[in-house]
Design an enzyme around this catalytic site. Structure first.
Site, PDB file in Angstrom:
ATOM      1  N   HIS A 141       0.847  -1.284   0.004  1.00 57.22           N
ATOM      2  CA  HIS A 141       0.108  -0.025  -0.058  1.00 57.22           C
ATOM      3  C   HIS A 141       0.789   1.233   0.002  1.00 57.22           C
ATOM      4  O   HIS A 141       1.697   1.279   0.681  1.00 57.22           O
ATOM      5  CB  HIS A 141      -0.946  -0.031   1.250  1.00 57.22           C
ATOM      6  N   ARG A 166      -5.734  10.351  -1.580  1.00 55.77           N
ATOM      7  CA  ARG A 166      -5.115  10.593  -2.464  1.00 55.77           C
ATOM      8  C   ARG A 166      -6.432  10.732  -3.521  1.00 55.77           C
ATOM      9  O   ARG A 166      -6.329  11.687  -4.538  1.00 55.77           O
ATOM     10  CB  ARG A 166      -4.317   9.433  -3.411  1.00 55.77           C
TER      11      ARG A 166
END
Ligand SMILES: Cc1cc2nc3c(=O)[nH]c(=O)nc-3n(C[C@H](O)[C@H](O)[C@H](O)COP(=O)(O)OP(=O)(O)OC[C@H]3O[C@@H](n4cnc5c(N)ncnc54)[C@H](O)[C@@H]3O)c2cc1C
Length: 583
Positions: free
Chosen positions: A238, A260
């Site tokens: 991740h 994000r």
């Protein structure tokens, strides 16, 4: 050394989504069955299912379909998944989610019209991730735990499994050796059927997300029993693990993808946005691409004070960030960072193992009486796991395991007699460190995480992998000479760290040897010396076995049993992502 003995019909190792679902289904199939759960931690309080934030993939909405979910899984998995397993996952997720809601009592978020709210996850062609805010795992595990308690299942908490014990006559599995961690004693549990659902977990890397109880014990036990493992080179990173320094266990924990997605920036140590140099989608590129981009900045020395990069949300407005991501803001604040108005240091973090033991559609394995489900198993996800397919995998196959084991034990008239020599061997091996002095287990664990991060991590090369394999071999030898100074076995966590380390090193050796064999770049596996994906039609998977202490590997052809590269099960295949990795 005295070994206490217990008999049960069905023994389940691990109480994540897979273990608890299996327990429930065995009791639903036959309430008279004697079912025992054995778990390294406390029921419902350990493992990663509880940590699930994002949600659960299931094709429910008009316009979505099992075929579409399946194609996303196959394309995202770079054509490596075992297609019958992937199909089973997508097909059964539908009934499993209904079961979670209507029988188990989970409350998932809903739309105003009463249908389940399903959100978008990267790399999927439809919004199909059902969730309970960003606390989906807690909802699932708490409700499951309540049902399992009610079903009167025996609980052996803080009991760690250490070895699978074969039958004396070679007819299959007889039971499992465990350590009662509270008492520091040994317990042999004889069972007609055993489920391995210990959740694997790539916690051998410097930065990792899984819970501390997950140290690949099931992987090690099943390897030692001769079972084959596939796709072990496929370790998902991740991109944004919190980097809080070496003194906090929060380091490595996930700062969710939504940051994000909402427009967060990634900045290198020089304060520059860098992701557009790696992918046109910038920060919104998929996990493997963003992880590689960050890693490259780190390799080139453009890092933050603690050696990562920054995530920055402040340009979106601190109040908005605080409102949209209260959990993340709090987590960062606890570590001294201001996510809403400042910058937070982040680093890619090892998250999930796509590889695992080979198992059948009904969760049986090549050992009669042994079943496996959840993250211990390989084949469902191939080179990449879609976000939301992890908890679907553990609950789908956990439930199937419960049904299969209940049916299996119907035909078993008696408990198999164990190979007593194997029980003695299990005790003798676990006792090794008490007869020794010297060595530093904690330094060795740090060394393991460095070896894996530097040589078997996000960007791999032949030279690095070969170096890593040599280092792992040395480490494996050194562990056998390390002692545990305190001879008191009751809750001796140093002793358990020693056993953890052994499991992790063996699993790491399998990852490294599989990564060396795969001379292409697919999904989570990136070889700098072989950056191309290779011919999809000729897709092969790695298959590793352990025998006489040596690993052997073959490359096997993937059986495109449902769909071939270039084909699709759905009309308008252009709607399907190109396969540039999906989480
Ligand atoms: C932070 C985080 C967020 C995630 N978010 C998502 C998400 O949004 N969506 C998604 O689909 N997936 C997500 N995942 C992945 C998901 O959690 C896993 O895929 C899935 O829950 C694994 O289930 P499991 O039952 O196989 O293992 P787990 O739930 O991890 O359970 C393993 C169990 O085995 C026990 N155990 C281990 N070793 C032993 C031993 N030797 N003896 C006895 N017991 C043992 C452990 O204590 C634990 O009880 C996330 C993972 C993490 C770490």
């Amino acid at each position: 050394m005295q070994v206490e003995r217990l008999k049960t019909d069905i023994l389940i190792i691990g109480t994540g989504g897979a273990g608890l679902f299996a327990a429930l289904h065995t009791k639903q199939a036959n309430p008279d069955l004697d079912v025992t759960l054995a778990v390294k931690g406390l029921v419902g309080k350990c493992g990663c299912t509880r940590m699930v934030q994002g949600g659960y993939n299931v094709a429910l909405q008009p316009g979505d379909s099992i075929e579409r979910h399946f194609m996303d899984t196959i394309v995202g998995g770079k054509w490596l998944p075992r297609q019958d397993l992937a199909w089973k996952l997508c097909e059964t997720a539908v009934e499993r989610v209904q079961e979670l809601e209507n029988e188990i009592g989970c409350f998932f978020d809903r739309n105003p019209d009463g249908t389940l709210h399903q959100k978008a996850f990267a790399g999927q062609s439809f919004d199909r991730t059902a969730h309970k805010a960003d606390l989906t795992g807690i909802e699932i595990i708490n409700r499951l735990m309540e049902k399992v308690w009610k079903a009167e299942v025996r609980r052996l908490e803080e009991h760690r499994a250490i070895r699978l014990i074969p039958a004396k006559d070679g007819s299959g599995l007889a039971g499992v050796m465990l350590i009662d961690m509270r008492e520091g004693t040994y317990r042999y549990v004889s069972a007609k059927a055993v489920l391995m659902a210990s959740g694997a977990g790539p916690s051998m890397y410097r930065y990792h997300t899984p819970s501390g109880d997950k140290t690949c014990d099931g992987v090690a036990m099943m390897l030692q029993s001769g079972l084959a493992f596939r796709d072990m080179e496929m370790v998902q990173f991740h991109p944004t693990g919190l980097l809080g320094g070496p003194d906090t266990r929060m380091t490595g924990t996930v700062l969710e993808e939504g940051l994000r997605g909402a427009g967060g920036y990634l900045l290198n140590g020089e304060g520059e946005r860098f992701m557009s140099a790696y992918d046109p989608s910038g920060e919104r590129a998929t996990r493997d691409i963003v992880s590689r981009g960050i890693y490259q900045e780190m390799r080139e020395g453009r890092t933050t004070p603690m050696g990562g990069v920054y995530i920055s949300m402040a340009h979106l407005g601190p109040e908005k960030v605080e409102k949209a991501f209260p959990g993340m803001v709090k987590r960062c604040r606890d570590c001294g960072f201001d996510l809403a108005a400042g910058r937070v240091e982040v680093v890619p973090t090892a998250h999930y193992m796509m590889g695992g033991v080979e198992f059948n559609l009904d969760t049986s394995t090549d050992i009669q009486g042994l079943f496996a489900a959840g993250e211990d198993c390989g084949g469902v996800h191939g080179a990449n796991r879609l976000g939301g397919n992890g908890v679907a995998n553990s609950t789908v196959f956990g439930g199937i395991a419960g049904d299969s084991m209940a049916a299996f034990v119907e035909g078993v008239t008696h408990h198999r007699d164990p190979d007593e020599a194997e029980i003695d061997r299990a005790v003798a091996e676990a006792e090794i460190p008490f007869g020794l002095s010297g060595g530093d287990i904690f330094a060795a664990r740090d060394r393991l995480s460095e070896i894996m991060w530097d040589n078997v991590g996000i960007i791999r090369t032949r030279a690095g992998l070969e170096h890593g394999i040599r280092e792992l071999e040395n480490l494996a030898g050194e562990i056998e000479t390390m002692g545990v100074p305190d001879g008191n076995r009751a809750f001796n966590l140093t002793w358990h760290d020693w056993i953890n380390l052994r499991s992790l090193v063996l699993a790491s050796q399998v990852i490294a040897c599989s990564a060396l064999a795969r001379e292409d770049s697919r999904g989570a596996h990136f070889r700098e010396d072989y950056p191309e994906a290779g011919n999809l039609d000729e897709t092969r998977y790695t298959r590793v076995k352990l025998s006489d202490g040596k690993l052997s590997l073959t490359m096997e052809k993937v059986d495109f049993s449902i769909v071939r590269p270039g084909e699709s099960l759905i009309e308008g295949a252009a709607a399907i992502p190109s396969g540039n990795v999906a989480e």
